[in-house]
Design a protein around this motif. Structure first.
Motif, PDB file in Angstrom:
ATOM      1  N   ALA A 160      25.835 -76.575  89.129  1.00 47.86           N
ATOM      2  CA  ALA A 160      25.737 -77.643  88.216  1.00 47.86           C
ATOM      3  C   ALA A 160      26.105 -77.286  87.107  1.00 47.86           C
ATOM      4  O   ALA A 160      26.112 -76.783  86.686  1.00 47.86           O
ATOM      5  N   SER A 161      25.696 -78.876  86.473  1.00 45.01           N
ATOM      6  CA  SER A 161      25.447 -78.550  84.166  1.00 45.01           C
ATOM      7  C   SER A 161      24.695 -78.225  83.621  1.00 45.01           C
ATOM      8  O   SER A 161      24.725 -78.802  83.250  1.00 45.01           O
ATOM      9  N   HIS A 162      23.352 -78.191  85.282  1.00 42.01           N
ATOM     10  CA  HIS A 162      22.571 -78.598  84.122  1.00 42.01           C
ATOM     11  C   HIS A 162      22.061 -77.249  83.218  1.00 42.01           C
ATOM     12  O   HIS A 162      21.151 -77.429  82.100  1.00 42.01           O
ATOM     13  N   PHE A 163      22.010 -76.105  83.740  1.00 41.08           N
ATOM     14  CA  PHE A 163      21.194 -75.194  83.390  1.00 41.08           C
ATOM     15  C   PHE A 163      22.641 -74.862  81.891  1.00 41.08           C
ATOM     16  O   PHE A 163      23.820 -75.315  82.128  1.00 41.08           O
ATOM     17  N   PRO A 164      22.481 -73.389  81.417  1.00 38.77           N
ATOM     18  CA  PRO A 164      23.355 -73.950  80.006  1.00 38.77           C
ATOM     19  C   PRO A 164      24.497 -73.452  80.906  1.00 38.77           C
ATOM     20  O   PRO A 164      25.256 -73.240  81.629  1.00 38.77           O
ATOM     21  N   ALA A 165      26.276 -74.123  79.642  1.00 38.12           N
ATOM     22  CA  ALA A 165      27.093 -72.783  80.225  1.00 38.12           C
ATOM     23  C   ALA A 165      27.538 -71.903  80.872  1.00 38.12           C
ATOM     24  O   ALA A 165      27.845 -71.843  81.872  1.00 38.12           O
ATOM     25  N   ASP A 166      26.627 -70.949  80.014  1.00 32.43           N
ATOM     26  CA  ASP A 166      27.237 -69.314  80.449  1.00 32.43           C
ATOM     27  C   ASP A 166      26.515 -69.121  82.140  1.00 32.43           C
ATOM     28  O   ASP A 166      26.834 -68.263  82.630  1.00 32.43           O
ATOM     29  N   TYR A 167      25.912 -70.428  82.811  1.00 28.95           N
ATOM     30  CA  TYR A 167      25.276 -69.743  83.906  1.00 28.95           C
ATOM     31  C   TYR A 167      26.139 -71.144  85.682  1.00 28.95           C
ATOM     32  O   TYR A 167      26.193 -70.217  86.136  1.00 28.95           O
ATOM     33  N   GLN A 168      27.424 -71.349  84.633  1.00 26.93           N
ATOM     34  CA  GLN A 168      28.395 -71.951  85.770  1.00 26.93           C
ATOM     35  C   GLN A 168      29.047 -71.184  86.467  1.00 26.93           C
ATOM     36  O   GLN A 168      29.800 -70.588  86.099  1.00 26.93           O
ATOM     37  N   GLY A 169      28.871 -71.501  88.179  1.00 18.10           N
ATOM     38  CA  GLY A 169      29.737 -70.246  88.922  1.00 18.10           C
ATOM     39  C   GLY A 169      29.099 -68.999  89.076  1.00 18.10           C
ATOM     40  O   GLY A 169      29.858 -67.930  89.771  1.00 18.10           O
TER      41      GLY A 169
ATOM     42  N   ILE B  54      16.641 -62.804  90.877  1.00 13.75           N
ATOM     43  CA  ILE B  54      17.427 -62.478  89.770  1.00 13.75           C
ATOM     44  C   ILE B  54      19.595 -63.295  89.342  1.00 13.75           C
ATOM     45  O   ILE B  54      19.328 -64.059  90.613  1.00 13.75           O
ATOM     46  N   ARG B  55      19.771 -63.240  88.661  1.00 15.83           N
ATOM     47  CA  ARG B  55      20.698 -63.170  88.245  1.00 15.83           C
ATOM     48  C   ARG B  55      22.448 -62.550  87.981  1.00 15.83           C
ATOM     49  O   ARG B  55      22.229 -61.459  87.374  1.00 15.83           O
ATOM     50  N   ILE B  56      23.247 -62.671  88.935  1.00 11.79           N
ATOM     51  CA  ILE B  56      24.598 -62.343  88.659  1.00 11.79           C
ATOM     52  C   ILE B  56      25.672 -62.709  88.187  1.00 11.79           C
ATOM     53  O   ILE B  56      26.178 -63.647  87.850  1.00 11.79           O
ATOM     54  N   PRO B  57      25.863 -62.292  86.853  1.00  5.81           N
ATOM     55  CA  PRO B  57      26.349 -63.072  85.531  1.00  5.81           C
ATOM     56  C   PRO B  57      27.962 -62.897  86.088  1.00  5.81           C
ATOM     57  O   PRO B  57      28.634 -61.563  86.430  1.00  5.81           O
ATOM     58  N   ARG B  58      29.008 -63.788  86.164  1.00  3.17           N
ATOM     59  CA  ARG B  58      30.319 -63.874  86.518  1.00  3.17           C
ATOM     60  C   ARG B  58      31.410 -64.242  85.146  1.00  3.17           C
ATOM     61  O   ARG B  58      32.427 -63.710  85.411  1.00  3.17           O
ATOM     62  N   HIS B  59      30.641 -64.680  84.123  1.00  6.89           N
ATOM     63  CA  HIS B  59      31.467 -65.093  83.368  1.00  6.89           C
ATOM     64  C   HIS B  59      32.357 -66.220  83.634  1.00  6.89           C
ATOM     65  O   HIS B  59      33.270 -65.633  82.691  1.00  6.89           O
ATOM     66  N   HIS B  60      32.845 -67.052  84.297  1.00  4.83           N
ATOM     67  CA  HIS B  60      33.615 -67.778  84.527  1.00  4.83           C
ATOM     68  C   HIS B  60      34.704 -66.941  85.170  1.00  4.83           C
ATOM     69  O   HIS B  60      35.802 -67.450  85.108  1.00  4.83           O
TER      70      HIS B  60
END
Length: 547
Positions: free
Chosen positions: A456-465, A486-492
Motif C-alpha cells: 500500500a501507499s499509506h505508510f511512508p514511501a520507504d516501507y513500500q515492498g 518486525i519489519r524486513i527492509p528491502r530498500h525497493h
C-alpha cells in the motif's frame, strides 16, 4: 506394535518446558508407552470433583504452554482435539510421569499421583471447555535482572520500535554454549490501557477482541478481511471500518473446521472463485464470489496432509494461479526422518496443481515453515520458519527467506549452511554443501509465524515492498525474546540484505509476564496493518498518522 507405530506424538499436560513432538496417527499411543501402562484405568475418570481439581492443576502447570482451553500455541500442540483426545488416560498419565527430555518434555513424577490422574481426567473434558480454567494475575513491581544479552542477540527488554538488528552466520555460538532453557510464557490479562508500541508517527488501536485463538488473517480482493479462528474451528469475515478503526460488519463465513490456519483466494486477481483453507490435515476449498459473507456451498476436499505436530498449514498460490504451495512443518524438534516414520513427507513446502493433483516437494529440510507468501512484484515464494530448539539460548536462529525450488535448508541434520546438529553427528555428509543459508536470520527461539508484503501507499514511501513478520515469542530462551512484529527492509530492491527492525513491541511486561502474542498480519484496504494476537485473543490495527 511395531517400532514405527510406537513412536507417537509427544503431548504434555503439565507446564510444557520444551517443544513437544507430535504424530497424528489415529489410535496410536504416546511415545513408547507400554501397552500395560496404556491400559491402566484412571481411578478418577469422569468424577466431577476430580475434573474440577484437575482444571486448577492444569491452569497452574499447563495453560501457559498449551493454552487455557488446550488450544495450543505456536510450536505447542493442542490438547483439546486430535491425538491427545485419542490416547488412553493410562497412556497420558504414563507420559506425564516419564516425560521426554530429548524434546524438552520434563518428567512430572514430582506431582502427586492423584494430581496427575486428575489432570488427565480434566484433559478429556477440554473439547467442551469454553473458557480458561483460571487466569494469572498481573504482578507489579518486579523486573528481570539477568545480564544484558551480547549483540546481535537480544531479549524483550531491549526490543524497541525502529531498532535495527542483523545476525550473520559468523555470530553463531557453538552448540550448548549455554544450557537449553525452559521458560514458557506466563500469560496474563492485558493491563488496562496497555497498547502495543509502534514507531513515531504510527497509532495503534484495538480492531477486534473476544476471539478464539485468532491466527491467519488475509485481505480479500474486494477488501473484506478473513480471519481463521483456529480454536473454534471457524473462518470469520470483517467488512468496512468505522471512524474509530473497528470493523463495521462481521460474520462467520464457515464453521466446523479442524484447526483452520491458511487462507488463500483462487484464482489470483480481482475475481476469485474459491477460498482455500489449510485445515490441520487437509486442504479444503469453498466456492466464493466477491462480497460473500457466508460460504455459498459445502467444503470440497482438495488434498490430504499429515496432521498433528506442527499443525499449522499455510497456503499460497503462484501469481499465474497454476501452482498451490502448502507448508507442512515437522512432527518433532529434531527427529531423523530416516528412522522416524512420522517425519516422512514433512518439514517441506509442497506444491500441487490447484485441484490437488500432482503433489510434489518444492523445498525441504525446513523444520516449520509456518508462514508462506508470494512477492506480488515478481512471484518469488518466501517463508518464515521456526527452527529447532535445545542447542542453547542463541541456537538455532529462526529465519525469513526467499525459497529456492528444490532448495535444502538443513533440518534435521544441518543448519545455517554447513553446521551439523550434534544430535545427528556424522549423518548425511553428502548434504553439507547443499544447505542453503537463509536471507534473514532472526533471534533464536522467537517463533516467527507469519509474513506479509506491504504494497500500500499509506505508510511512508520507504516501507513500500517491505516484509512484516509476526514473532510469537520464545519458550526455549532464559530471558524471553520475540513477542513483537518486525519489519524486513528491502530498500525497493526486492531482496533482503539480512537486517530487520523491531516494529511493534510491548506485549511483555517488565517482569516477564506476557499479555500478547502476534501471529499474522495483513494490509487493510485503507493501508493500515492488521495484526492478530492469540495471547489477548484480539486483532490490532496499526495506522500511520504522520509525524
Amino acid at each position: 506394535m511395531s517400532s514405527a507405530s510406537s513412536r507417537a506424538l509427544h503431548v504434555a499436560l503439565a507446564g510444557c518446558l520444551g517443544l513437544l513432538s507430535t504424530v497424528a496417527l489415529a489410535q496410536e499411543t504416546f511415545h513408547h508407552v507400554p501397552s500395560a501402562a496404556a491400559s491402566v484405568a484412571n481411578p478418577y475418570q469422569g468424577q466431577a470433583d476430580a475434573i474440577s481439581a484437575g482444571g486448577k492443576f492444569y491452569a497452574a502447570n499447563c495453560a501457559s504452554c498449551h493454552g487455557g482451553v488446550g488450544q495450543g500455541a505456536g510450536n505447542i500442540p493442542a490438547l483439546r482435539q486430535g491425538p491427545a483426545q485419542q490416547a488412553t488416560e493410562g497412556a497420558l498419565f504414563w507420559f506425564i510421569t516419564k516425560g521426554d527430555v530429548k524434546d524438552g518434555m520434563p518428567s512430572w513424577a514430582a506431582l502427586p499421583e492423584k494430581e496427575r490422574w486428575q489432570i488427565v481426567a480434566y484433559l478429556k473434558t477440554l473439547p467442551t471447555v469454553k473458557a480458561p480454567a483460571a487466569g494469572a494475575s498481573v504482578v507489579t513491581g518486579s523486573s528481570i535482572t539477568t545480564p544484558p544479552p551480547t549483540p546481535p542477540f537480544t531479549d524483550f527488554r531491549y526490543e524497541a520500535p525502529g531498532k535495527s538488528r542483523k545476525i550473520t552466520v559468523a555470530d553463531l555460538p557453538a552448540p550448548y554454549a549455554t544450557g537449553s532453557a525452559g521458560n514458557a510464557p506466563q500469560m496474563v490479562s492485558r493491563p488496562e490501557g496497555a497498547l502495543p508500541k509502534a514507531p513515531p508517527g504510527f497509532k495503534v488501536n484495538l480492531y477486534a477482541e473476544g476471539l478464539d485463538t485468532p491466527r491467519v488473517i488475509r485481505t480479500a480482493p474486494n477488501g473484506d478481511i478473513f480471519l481463521a479462528e483456529s480454536g473454534s474451528g471457524q473462518i470469520r469475515v470483517y467488512r468496512g471500518m468505522t471512524a474509530d478503526g473497528k470493523p463495521a460488519q462481521t460474520a462467520v463465513f464457515a464453521a466446523h473446521l479442524d484447526q483452520p490456519y491458511g487462507i488463500a483466494f483462487y484464482p489470483v486477481g480481482p475475481n476469485p472463485q474459491w477460498i482455500y483453507i489449510g485445515d490441520t490435515n487437509a486442504v479444503l476449498r469453498f466456492p466464493y464470489r466477491n462480497g460473500d459473507l457466508q460460504a455459498r456451498g459445502a467444503a470440497e476436499h482438495i488434498a490430504d496432509l499429515p496432521g498433528g505436530g506442527h499443525w499449522t498449514r499455510d497456503i499460497a498460490f503462484s501469481l499465474d494461479s497454476k501452482t498451490m504451495f502448502v507448508a507442512v512443518g515437522s512432527a518433532s524438534n529434531v527427529d531423523d526422518p530416516d528412522t522416524t516414520s512420522a517425519e516422512k513427507g514433512r518439514a517441506n513446502i509442497l506444491a500441487f496443481n490447484p485441484d490437488g493433483s500432482n503433489r510434489r516437494r518444492y523445498a525441504w529440510g525446513i523444520r516449520n515453515p509456518s508462514g508462506i507468501a508470494i512477492d506480488p512484484k515478481n512471484g518469488q515464494l518466501w517463508t518464515t520458519v521456526n527452527e529447532r530448539d535445545g542447542l542453547g539460548d542463541n541456537l538455532v536462529p529462526d529465519y525469513i527467506t526467499s525459497v529456492r525450488e528444490d532448495g535444502f535448508y538443513g533440518w534435521p541434520w544441518w543448519y545455517m549452511g554447513g553446521h551439523q546438529d550434534p544430535r545427528h553427528q556424522g549423518k548425511h555428509p553428502e548434504l553439507k554443501d547443499k544447505v542453503l543459508t537463509p536471507d534473514v536470520l532472526l533471534q533464536p527461539h522467537n517463533a516467527s509465524l507469519q509474513i506479509t508484503f506491504y504494497e500500500a501507499s499509506h505508510f511512508p514511501a520507504d516501507y513500500q515492498g517491505d516484509l512484516f513478520a509476526a514473532e510469537h515469542g520464545s519458550w526455549n530462551k532464559a530471558t524471553r525474546v520475540g513477542y513483537e512484529v518486525i519489519r524486513i527492509p528491502r530498500h525497493h530492491t526486492g531482496k533482503a540484505s539480512g537486517e530487520y527492525e523491531d516494529f511493534l513491541t510491548g506485549f511483555v511486561l517488565p517482569n516477564g509476564q506476557v499479555w500478547g502474542r502476534p501471529v499474522s498480519l495483513t494490509t487493510a484496504p485503507d493501508g493500515s496493518l492488521l495484526v492478530t494476537d492469540d495471547g489477548s485473543n484480539s486483532v490490532w490495527r496499526v495506522d500511520y498518522v504522520g509525524q
